[in-house]
Design a protein around this motif. Structure first.
Motif, PDB file in Angstrom:
ATOM      1  N   GLY A  99       0.794  -1.223   0.000  1.00 51.63           N
ATOM      2  CA  GLY A  99       0.000   0.000   0.000  1.00 51.63           C
ATOM      3  C   GLY A  99       0.824   1.269   0.000  1.00 51.63           C
ATOM      4  N   LYS A 100       2.133   1.133   0.105  1.00 50.46           N
ATOM      5  CA  LYS A 100       3.015   2.301   0.146  1.00 50.46           C
ATOM      6  C   LYS A 100       3.672   2.516  -1.213  1.00 50.46           C
ATOM      7  N   GLU A 101       4.178   3.706  -1.407  1.00 46.33           N
ATOM      8  CA  GLU A 101       4.875   4.025  -2.656  1.00 46.33           C
ATOM      9  C   GLU A 101       6.258   3.383  -2.666  1.00 46.33           C
ATOM     10  N   ALA A 102       6.798   3.258  -3.846  1.00 47.76           N
ATOM     11  CA  ALA A 102       8.166   2.761  -4.030  1.00 47.76           C
ATOM     12  C   ALA A 102       8.992   3.890  -4.632  1.00 47.76           C
ATOM     13  N   VAL A 103      10.261   3.916  -4.265  1.00 51.72           N
ATOM     14  CA  VAL A 103      11.158   4.966  -4.764  1.00 51.72           C
ATOM     15  C   VAL A 103      12.305   4.337  -5.536  1.00 51.72           C
ATOM     16  N   ASP A 104      12.869   5.125  -6.448  1.00 53.30           N
ATOM     17  CA  ASP A 104      14.060   4.670  -7.165  1.00 53.30           C
ATOM     18  C   ASP A 104      15.170   4.461  -6.153  1.00 53.30           C
ATOM     19  N   PHE A 105      15.976   3.425  -6.377  1.00 53.86           N
ATOM     20  CA  PHE A 105      17.009   3.064  -5.405  1.00 53.86           C
ATOM     21  C   PHE A 105      18.211   2.494  -6.135  1.00 53.86           C
ATOM     22  N   THR A 106      19.383   2.873  -5.681  1.00 57.05           N
ATOM     23  CA  THR A 106      20.616   2.293  -6.202  1.00 57.05           C
ATOM     24  C   THR A 106      21.104   1.269  -5.185  1.00 57.05           C
ATOM     25  N   PRO A 107      20.935  -0.020  -5.504  1.00 52.32           N
ATOM     26  CA  PRO A 107      21.306  -1.053  -4.538  1.00 52.32           C
ATOM     27  C   PRO A 107      22.812  -1.249  -4.464  1.00 52.32           C
ATOM     28  N   PRO A 108      23.284  -1.762  -3.343  1.00 48.80           N
ATOM     29  CA  PRO A 108      24.708  -2.090  -3.252  1.00 48.80           C
ATOM     30  C   PRO A 108      25.030  -3.242  -4.198  1.00 48.80           C
ATOM     31  N   PRO A 109      26.279  -3.345  -4.640  1.00 46.58           N
ATOM     32  CA  PRO A 109      26.665  -4.399  -5.600  1.00 46.58           C
ATOM     33  C   PRO A 109      26.337  -5.815  -5.127  1.00 46.58           C
ATOM     34  N   GLN A 110      26.402  -6.082  -3.834  1.00 47.29           N
ATOM     35  CA  GLN A 110      26.155  -7.445  -3.340  1.00 47.29           C
ATOM     36  C   GLN A 110      24.711  -7.910  -3.562  1.00 47.29           C
ATOM     37  N   TRP A 111      23.810  -7.002  -3.889  1.00 44.17           N
ATOM     38  CA  TRP A 111      22.443  -7.411  -4.197  1.00 44.17           C
ATOM     39  C   TRP A 111      22.376  -8.124  -5.540  1.00 44.17           C
ATOM     40  N   GLY A 112      23.337  -7.863  -6.407  1.00 46.29           N
ATOM     41  CA  GLY A 112      23.389  -8.535  -7.703  1.00 46.29           C
ATOM     42  C   GLY A 112      22.310  -8.110  -8.687  1.00 46.29           C
ATOM     43  N   LEU A 113      21.709  -6.955  -8.486  1.00 40.98           N
ATOM     44  CA  LEU A 113      20.671  -6.472  -9.393  1.00 40.98           C
ATOM     45  C   LEU A 113      21.293  -5.581 -10.455  1.00 40.98           C
ATOM     46  N   LYS A 114      20.876  -5.761 -11.692  1.00 39.13           N
ATOM     47  CA  LYS A 114      21.490  -5.047 -12.815  1.00 39.13           C
ATOM     48  C   LYS A 114      20.595  -3.951 -13.395  1.00 39.13           C
ATOM     49  N   GLY A 115      19.277  -4.123 -13.282  1.00 42.76           N
ATOM     50  CA  GLY A 115      18.344  -3.159 -13.867  1.00 42.76           C
ATOM     51  C   GLY A 115      18.010  -2.035 -12.908  1.00 42.76           C
ATOM     52  N   LYS A 116      17.097  -1.180 -13.352  1.00 39.08           N
ATOM     53  CA  LYS A 116      16.597  -0.109 -12.500  1.00 39.08           C
ATOM     54  C   LYS A 116      15.865  -0.763 -11.329  1.00 39.08           C
ATOM     55  N   VAL A 117      16.023  -0.190 -10.126  1.00 37.57           N
ATOM     56  CA  VAL A 117      15.450  -0.785  -8.919  1.00 37.57           C
ATOM     57  C   VAL A 117      14.560   0.227  -8.215  1.00 37.57           C
ATOM     58  N   LYS A 118      13.450  -0.273  -7.684  1.00 46.73           N
ATOM     59  CA  LYS A 118      12.567   0.517  -6.821  1.00 46.73           C
ATOM     60  C   LYS A 118      12.460  -0.224  -5.498  1.00 46.73           C
ATOM     61  N   LEU A 119      12.302   0.562  -4.432  1.00 45.34           N
ATOM     62  CA  LEU A 119      12.244   0.013  -3.089  1.00 45.34           C
ATOM     63  C   LEU A 119      11.025   0.596  -2.370  1.00 45.34           C
ATOM     64  N   ALA A 120      10.317  -0.240  -1.631  1.00 48.15           N
ATOM     65  CA  ALA A 120       9.166   0.202  -0.843  1.00 48.15           C
ATOM     66  C   ALA A 120       9.300  -0.354   0.561  1.00 48.15           C
ATOM     67  N   PRO A 121       8.939   0.405   1.555  1.00 50.00           N
ATOM     68  CA  PRO A 121       8.457   1.775   1.529  1.00 50.00           C
ATOM     69  C   PRO A 121       9.611   2.746   1.285  1.00 50.00           C
ATOM     70  N   PRO A 122       9.307   4.026   1.037  1.00 53.90           N
ATOM     71  CA  PRO A 122      10.370   4.991   0.758  1.00 53.90           C
ATOM     72  C   PRO A 122      11.440   5.074   1.852  1.00 53.90           C
ATOM     73  N   GLU A 123      11.042   4.923   3.094  1.00 60.28           N
ATOM     74  CA  GLU A 123      12.020   5.010   4.189  1.00 60.28           C
ATOM     75  C   GLU A 123      13.025   3.860   4.174  1.00 60.28           C
ATOM     76  N   ALA A 124      12.727   2.797   3.436  1.00 60.37           N
ATOM     77  CA  ALA A 124      13.654   1.671   3.328  1.00 60.37           C
ATOM     78  C   ALA A 124      14.940   2.056   2.601  1.00 60.37           C
ATOM     79  N   ALA A 125      14.904   3.147   1.851  1.00 59.89           N
ATOM     80  CA  ALA A 125      16.092   3.606   1.132  1.00 59.89           C
ATOM     81  C   ALA A 125      17.062   4.365   2.045  1.00 59.89           C
ATOM     82  N   LYS A 126      16.649   4.622   3.268  1.00 61.58           N
ATOM     83  CA  LYS A 126      17.493   5.378   4.205  1.00 61.58           C
ATOM     84  C   LYS A 126      18.432   4.448   4.972  1.00 61.58           C
ATOM     85  N   GLU A 127      19.576   4.972   5.304  1.00 58.98           N
ATOM     86  CA  GLU A 127      20.584   4.251   6.094  1.00 58.98           C
ATOM     87  C   GLU A 127      19.987   3.802   7.428  1.00 58.98           C
ATOM     88  N   GLY A 128      20.245   2.557   7.801  1.00 58.27           N
ATOM     89  CA  GLY A 128      19.830   2.047   9.098  1.00 58.27           C
ATOM     90  C   GLY A 128      18.423   1.466   9.151  1.00 58.27           C
TER      91      GLY A 128
END
Length: 153
Positions: A99-128
């Motif tokens: 039910g929450k929005e997703a934001v564009d996110f640049t994942p760390p290399p260890q995630w192994g994702l190559k394409g454009k990435v979105k993360l939800a909720p938006p606060e998940a993109a913050k450190e910690g």
């Protein structure tokens, strides 16, 4: 008509039926195509999650689906079982995140994702951030896939 004639007619009829041309059968597609636009994908994702419908959600997920940090093989089917455990309450958490929005996110290399990435909720993109988070990756064909739903770091 004599009994032998009936048998002969039946044999001719059956052989004609078995040699009649058959319409080609289309192969069953193993994985339904996910919607290409983010908005269409997100709408389908939300419908499947709100219905708690693994059959509808499965085509939107990647084959290698991360759902836990090391407690099982990363597959959608294992994720469904994991989310269904009473102590995990994964479906409840997934409904909340869906039910929450997703934001564009640049994942760390260890995630192994190559394409454009979105993360939800938006606060998940913050450190910690250590709560549940969903990650989505755009595929080379432009479609989106649900690639992970994890809690913790």
């Amino acid at each position: 008509m004599k009994p032998s004639s009936c048998g002969l007619l039946l044999a001719v009829f059956l052989s004609a039926c078995s040699t009649a041309p058959q319409a080609p059968v289309a192969p069953v597609e193993q994985k339904a195509a996910a919607p290409a636009s983010w908005e269409s994908f997100q709408a389908e994702f939300r419908k499947a999650v709100n219905a708690r419908d693994p059959v509808r959600l499965r085509p939107l997920m990647s084959e290698k689906f991360e759902y836990t940090f090391g407690d099982g093989t990363p597959t959608p089917d294992n994720a469904f079982q994991f989310w269904g455990r009473a102590e995990i309450k994964g479906w409840d958490a997934l409904q909340e995140i869906a039910g929450k929005e997703a934001v564009d996110f640049t994942p760390p290399p260890q995630w192994g994702l190559k394409g454009k990435v979105k993360l939800a909720p938006p606060e998940a993109a913050k450190e910690g951030y250590r709560q549940w988070r969903a990650a989505f990756e755009q595929q080379p064909d432009g479609s989106w896939r649900f690639v992970s739903f994890l809690q913790g770091d």
